[in-house]
Design a protein around this motif. Structure first.
Motif, PDB file in Angstrom:
ATOM      1  N   GLU A  83      63.805  33.329   8.534  1.00 38.89           N
ATOM      2  CA  GLU A  83      63.649  34.801   8.839  1.00 38.89           C
ATOM      3  C   GLU A  83      61.958  35.052   8.596  1.00 38.89           C
ATOM      4  O   GLU A  83      61.413  35.481   9.363  1.00 38.89           O
ATOM      5  CB  GLU A  83      64.149  35.641   7.443  1.00 38.89           C
ATOM      6  CG  GLU A  83      65.542  35.851   7.327  1.00 38.89           C
ATOM      7  CD  GLU A  83      66.288  36.577   6.007  1.00 38.89           C
ATOM      8  OE1 GLU A  83      65.170  37.129   5.518  1.00 38.89           O
ATOM      9  OE2 GLU A  83      67.303  36.412   5.788  1.00 38.89           O
ATOM     10  N   MET A  84      61.410  34.029   7.610  1.00 39.50           N
ATOM     11  CA  MET A  84      59.996  34.191   7.600  1.00 39.50           C
ATOM     12  C   MET A  84      59.244  33.642   9.130  1.00 39.50           C
ATOM     13  O   MET A  84      58.209  34.319   9.542  1.00 39.50           O
ATOM     14  CB  MET A  84      59.534  32.963   6.579  1.00 39.50           C
ATOM     15  CG  MET A  84      57.976  32.976   6.401  1.00 39.50           C
ATOM     16  SD  MET A  84      57.166  31.858   5.581  1.00 39.50           S
ATOM     17  CE  MET A  84      57.865  30.288   6.363  1.00 39.50           C
ATOM     18  N   MET A  85      59.909  32.644   9.939  1.00 44.44           N
ATOM     19  CA  MET A  85      59.377  32.153  10.820  1.00 44.44           C
ATOM     20  C   MET A  85      59.608  33.205  12.150  1.00 44.44           C
ATOM     21  O   MET A  85      58.649  33.418  12.893  1.00 44.44           O
ATOM     22  CB  MET A  85      59.951  30.925  11.542  1.00 44.44           C
ATOM     23  CG  MET A  85      59.812  29.678  10.406  1.00 44.44           C
ATOM     24  SD  MET A  85      58.036  29.576  10.516  1.00 44.44           S
ATOM     25  CE  MET A  85      57.598  28.870  11.803  1.00 44.44           C
ATOM     26  N   ASN A  86      60.742  34.067  11.786  1.00 43.91           N
ATOM     27  CA  ASN A  86      60.998  35.111  13.021  1.00 43.91           C
ATOM     28  C   ASN A  86      59.735  36.285  12.535  1.00 43.91           C
ATOM     29  O   ASN A  86      59.071  36.817  13.689  1.00 43.91           O
ATOM     30  CB  ASN A  86      62.310  35.569  12.762  1.00 43.91           C
ATOM     31  CG  ASN A  86      63.240  34.858  13.468  1.00 43.91           C
ATOM     32  OD1 ASN A  86      62.785  34.039  14.481  1.00 43.91           O
ATOM     33  ND2 ASN A  86      64.434  34.840  13.060  1.00 43.91           N
ATOM     34  N   ILE A  87      59.403  36.370  11.313  1.00 46.54           N
ATOM     35  CA  ILE A  87      58.440  37.424  11.203  1.00 46.54           C
ATOM     36  C   ILE A  87      56.809  37.005  11.647  1.00 46.54           C
ATOM     37  O   ILE A  87      56.248  37.953  12.215  1.00 46.54           O
ATOM     38  CB  ILE A  87      58.416  37.723   9.699  1.00 46.54           C
ATOM     39  CG1 ILE A  87      59.709  38.667   9.118  1.00 46.54           C
ATOM     40  CG2 ILE A  87      57.280  38.713   9.526  1.00 46.54           C
ATOM     41  CD1 ILE A  87      59.765  38.610   7.700  1.00 46.54           C
ATOM     42  N   ILE A  88      56.628  35.849  11.371  1.00 43.28           N
ATOM     43  CA  ILE A  88      55.578  35.136  11.985  1.00 43.28           C
ATOM     44  C   ILE A  88      55.450  35.213  13.403  1.00 43.28           C
ATOM     45  O   ILE A  88      54.364  35.692  14.134  1.00 43.28           O
ATOM     46  CB  ILE A  88      55.345  33.738  11.360  1.00 43.28           C
ATOM     47  CG1 ILE A  88      55.082  33.758   9.925  1.00 43.28           C
ATOM     48  CG2 ILE A  88      54.186  33.063  12.143  1.00 43.28           C
ATOM     49  CD1 ILE A  88      54.959  32.397   9.542  1.00 43.28           C
ATOM     50  N   TYR A  89      56.505  34.788  14.241  1.00 48.03           N
ATOM     51  CA  TYR A  89      56.645  34.993  15.673  1.00 48.03           C
ATOM     52  C   TYR A  89      56.250  36.449  16.198  1.00 48.03           C
ATOM     53  O   TYR A  89      55.755  36.538  17.159  1.00 48.03           O
ATOM     54  CB  TYR A  89      57.861  34.369  16.196  1.00 48.03           C
ATOM     55  CG  TYR A  89      58.371  33.086  15.935  1.00 48.03           C
ATOM     56  CD1 TYR A  89      57.305  32.116  15.891  1.00 48.03           C
ATOM     57  CD2 TYR A  89      59.637  32.553  15.910  1.00 48.03           C
ATOM     58  CE1 TYR A  89      57.646  30.853  15.388  1.00 48.03           C
ATOM     59  CE2 TYR A  89      59.747  31.324  15.689  1.00 48.03           C
ATOM     60  CZ  TYR A  89      59.157  30.351  15.526  1.00 48.03           C
ATOM     61  OH  TYR A  89      59.403  29.094  15.341  1.00 48.03           O
ATOM     62  N   LYS A  90      56.685  37.551  15.624  1.00 46.76           N
ATOM     63  CA  LYS A  90      56.777  38.707  15.870  1.00 46.76           C
ATOM     64  C   LYS A  90      55.455  39.497  15.420  1.00 46.76           C
ATOM     65  O   LYS A  90      55.213  40.715  15.794  1.00 46.76           O
ATOM     66  CB  LYS A  90      57.939  39.506  15.659  1.00 46.76           C
ATOM     67  CG  LYS A  90      59.454  39.091  16.251  1.00 46.76           C
ATOM     68  CD  LYS A  90      60.533  39.753  15.660  1.00 46.76           C
ATOM     69  CE  LYS A  90      61.785  38.988  16.231  1.00 46.76           C
ATOM     70  NZ  LYS A  90      62.762  39.693  15.792  1.00 46.76           N
TER      71      LYS A  90
END
Length: 97
Positions: A83-90
């Motif tokens: 989830e954290m990586m998806n937040i960073i990507y966005k």
């Protein structure tokens, strides 16, 4: 936190602009992250996947130690890393690159 994880984080932050354009923008980085947090991926499989980026036995050992750090985490923790990586990507910051 494993010192190997800290080292990988630094290496990823250095390499990310070289391989990616916007957001994650880089299927390779996403695949590395997904294999890192996937508890079904063995250490040997992970090392084989990252072998083209290794420059010797010390790097191979660090890759194995990194994967072992993630294999000892709970499924909940691994899910939150994803989830954290998806937040960073966005994020706007990441999209600026």
């Amino acid at each position: 936190m494993c010192s190997t994880m800290k080292l990988l984080r630094v290496l990823v932050l250095i390499a990310l602009p070289l391989y990616c354009f916007a957001g994650s923008g880089c299927p390779l980085v996403e695949e590395v992250v997904n294999k890192t947090i996937d508890s079904q991926v063995s250490t040997d499989e992970y090392q084989a996947f990252l072998k083209p980026f290794s420059d010797g036995s010390s790097t191979d050992k660090a890759i194995a130690q990194l994967k072992e750090c993630f294999l000892t985490q709970s499924d909940e923790t691994l899910s939150k890393v994803g989830e954290m990586m998806n937040i960073i990507y966005k994020s706007k910051w990441c999209a600026a690159f």
